[in-house]
Design a protein around this motif. Structure first.
Motif, PDB file in Angstrom:
ATOM      1  N   ASP A 299       0.836  -1.205   0.000  1.00  0.00           N
ATOM      2  CA  ASP A 299       0.000   0.000   0.000  1.00  0.00           C
ATOM      3  C   ASP A 299       0.869   1.252   0.000  1.00  0.00           C
ATOM      4  O   ASP A 299       2.112   1.170  -0.052  1.00  0.00           O
TER       5      ASP A 299
ATOM      6  N   ARG B 136       5.177   2.831   2.766  1.00  0.00           N
ATOM      7  CA  ARG B 136       4.226   1.731   2.835  1.00  0.00           C
ATOM      8  C   ARG B 136       4.105   1.326   4.305  1.00  0.00           C
ATOM      9  O   ARG B 136       4.973   1.680   5.126  1.00  0.00           O
TER      10      ARG B 136
ATOM     11  N   GLU C 165      -3.430   3.098   1.694  1.00  0.00           N
ATOM     12  CA  GLU C 165      -4.179   3.013   0.441  1.00  0.00           C
ATOM     13  C   GLU C 165      -3.711   1.793  -0.355  1.00  0.00           C
ATOM     14  O   GLU C 165      -2.554   1.701  -0.767  1.00  0.00           O
ATOM     15  N   THR C 166      -4.646   0.847  -0.564  1.00  0.00           N
ATOM     16  CA  THR C 166      -4.286  -0.397  -1.253  1.00  0.00           C
ATOM     17  C   THR C 166      -4.642  -0.381  -2.737  1.00  0.00           C
ATOM     18  O   THR C 166      -4.182  -1.264  -3.476  1.00  0.00           O
TER      19      THR C 166
ATOM     20  N   ASP D 252      -8.787  -0.739   2.717  1.00  0.00           N
ATOM     21  CA  ASP D 252      -7.511  -0.119   3.088  1.00  0.00           C
ATOM     22  C   ASP D 252      -7.070  -0.556   4.490  1.00  0.00           C
ATOM     23  O   ASP D 252      -7.873  -1.032   5.292  1.00  0.00           O
TER      24      ASP D 252
END
Length: 494
Positions: free
Chosen positions: A293, A337, A364-365, A379
């Motif tokens: 992410d 990340r 945020e994926t 997320d």
């Protein structure tokens, strides 16, 4: 009475007077000589703020070679009284301790000259030097502050850690061993020999000041970590690690090694690397889950920067970040990340979050649509962890756990750019990196000297009492003077 007899008496009186003066001078000289040869220093503070431990006495008292201490500190520095007193006590413990004070405000030319020679970049730095070895102790390493008071009042001294820092520095510069730190190469990692914005040459300089030997390990295809490695750093690889290299790091950790991993987010693209860069299995075995992410934090944004640039000032409970939390410092991660704590395959090991986002952050994926990020159920929820430290817990002290593996230490950052030349000078990025390296190598815990807690005596005055004190000062005292004057005048008239 004859003139001859009077002369004898005056001569006798002069002799007695001269003898008395000689006796007084002799006593004065004897007292001073005894004071010079047999003296002791007292410490009347309730917290024994200036008393040194038996550990320090043993180490400093046993010095065989000179240690030069240069204190770059203004007399107005809030740690100056404690620092000067402590250095005086170190100097009293051994004639090998040579102390020089340089006030950058009173002697700017001298300070500039010596600072350039020693590569000192800010005031409040104490430099310990023995031969070619140097160790820098900065102000944030010497004290913790309490900022719970009213805004604008500044932090009160919460604890003074000067003795631990100074004695550790003396051990570092007098030790025959210099920790060796290897940075991996062969996977597009950031290089310690690169002076460009992306490089790590500034990190190499900082580690060099701590007497650490920095080298590059060409890890590609290698099945064994260099035998003399005290720390292995993986800094921002662009291509995946292969099985032999991953196994070599795992074996090194299992043997009590120390590894720092800094992995950047991987945005999907044709021909791009796998998201975990080949290290996911290794990290999972030690209790760290690597998320795929990008960390977003709308609760701590910087002007002119997007929410993906994380201004982090939420720290966990760990000795790496305790000084930053105490001093209300922050770290900037340009693009990170997240990492999470998992169940380690190695008994007794667990992760401790070091840096986290605010409650408004998320991981945020949806990396395919980064132009319009939005928090949703898929997320990683807040608080999002950006860095984690792994070590065996104190409770794992069974005989079965008393093996070499117990000394293993691992730190994982979801970003490597925070340590790059372009970002290292920002806020406390350099402190975070150095604290991490010190903890991994163990140089921060060479001596177990507890910090000193100065007594805080506060006088609480109510608003009413403050008004009465003001009236007494402005009206009462002048009135008393006037009354006294009238009394004197009346007596003279009577």
């Amino acid at each position: 009475m004859s003139a001859h007899g009077g002369g004898r008496r005056r001569a006798a009186a002069a002799g007695v007077f001269s003898a008395s003066v000689l006796v007084v001078v002799a006593i004065w000289g004897l007292v001073n000589w005894l004071g010079y040869r047999h003296w002791s220093r007292g410490d009347w503070t309730k917290a024994k703020l200036y008393s040194v431990s038996s550990t320090t006495k043993k180490i400093v008292g046993g010095l065989k070679a000179p240690v030069h201490v240069t204190a770059f500190m203004t007399h107005g520095n809030r740690l100056y009284p404690e620092t000067r007193e402590l250095l005086d006590r170190y100097r009293a413990l051994s004639p090998q301790i040579k102390v020089e004070e340089i006030d950058p405000e009173r002697n700017p030319a001298l300070a500039e000259s010596i600072a350039q020679k020693m590569d000192v970049r800010k005031a409040g730095t104490i430099v310990f030097q023995a031969g070619p070895k140097k160790k820098f102790v900065t102000e944030d390493e010497m004290a913790d502050y309490d900022f719970s008071g009213a805004p604008g009042q500044g932090g009160a001294l919460k604890s003074f850690k000067g003795e631990q820092a100074f004695t550790s520095a003396i051990l570092a510069v007098t030790s025959d061993k210099s920790p060796r730190i290897y940075f991996t190469s062969g996977h597009g990692e950031k290089s310690v020999d690169d002076a460009a914005d992306r490089g790590l040459s500034e990190v190499k300089d900082l580690l060099g000041k701590d007497n650490d030997t920095v080298a590059t390990w060409e890890a590609l295809g290698k099945g064994e970590v260099p035998r003399d490695a005290d720390l292995v750093v993986v800094a921002g690889p662009q291509t995946p690690f292969l099985a032999p290299e991953r196994d070599a790091l795992d074996k090194y950790l299992a043997g009590g090694g120390h590894v720092l991993v800094m992995l950047d987010p991987v945005v999907p693209r044709p021909g791009g690397p796998v998201p975990d860069l080949g290290l996911g299995t290794l990290l999972a075995g030690w209790g760290v889950k690597l998320d795929n992410d990008i960390v977003i934090d709308t609760g701590n944004t910087l002007p002119f920067m997007g929410p993906e640039t994380v201004y982090a000032n939420h720290f966990g409970a760990h000795e790496i970040v305790d000084p930053l939390a105490s001093a209300k410092m922050a770290v900037i991660f340009p693009l990170a990340r997240s990492v999470e704590s998992g169940t380690a395959a190695h008994a007794g090991f667990a992760g401790t979050p070091l840096v986290q986002t605010t409650s408004q952050g998320w991981g945020e994926t949806d990396l395919e649509h980064l132009s319009a990020v939005k928090k949703d159920s898929s997320d990683v929820p807040a608080p999002v962890t950006i860095a984690m430290a792994v070590a065996r817990g104190k409770e794992a002290t069974t005989p079965a756990a008393a093996d070499a593996q117990g000394a293993a230490r691992l730190v994982v950052f979801g970003d490597s750019d925070f340590a790059a030349n372009a970002e290292l000078p920002n806020v406390s990025n350099a402190n975070l990196f150095l604290n991490t390296a010190h903890w991994l190598i163990g140089s921060g815990t060479l001596v177990g000297i507890a910090p000193k807690m100065p007594e805080q005596n506060a006088l609480v005055v109510s608003a009413g009492a403050l008004r009465r004190i003001g009236l007494l000062s402005f009206l009462g005292i002048p009135a008393l003077a006037l009354a006294a004057g009238l009394l004197v005048w009346a007596k003279r008239r009577g």
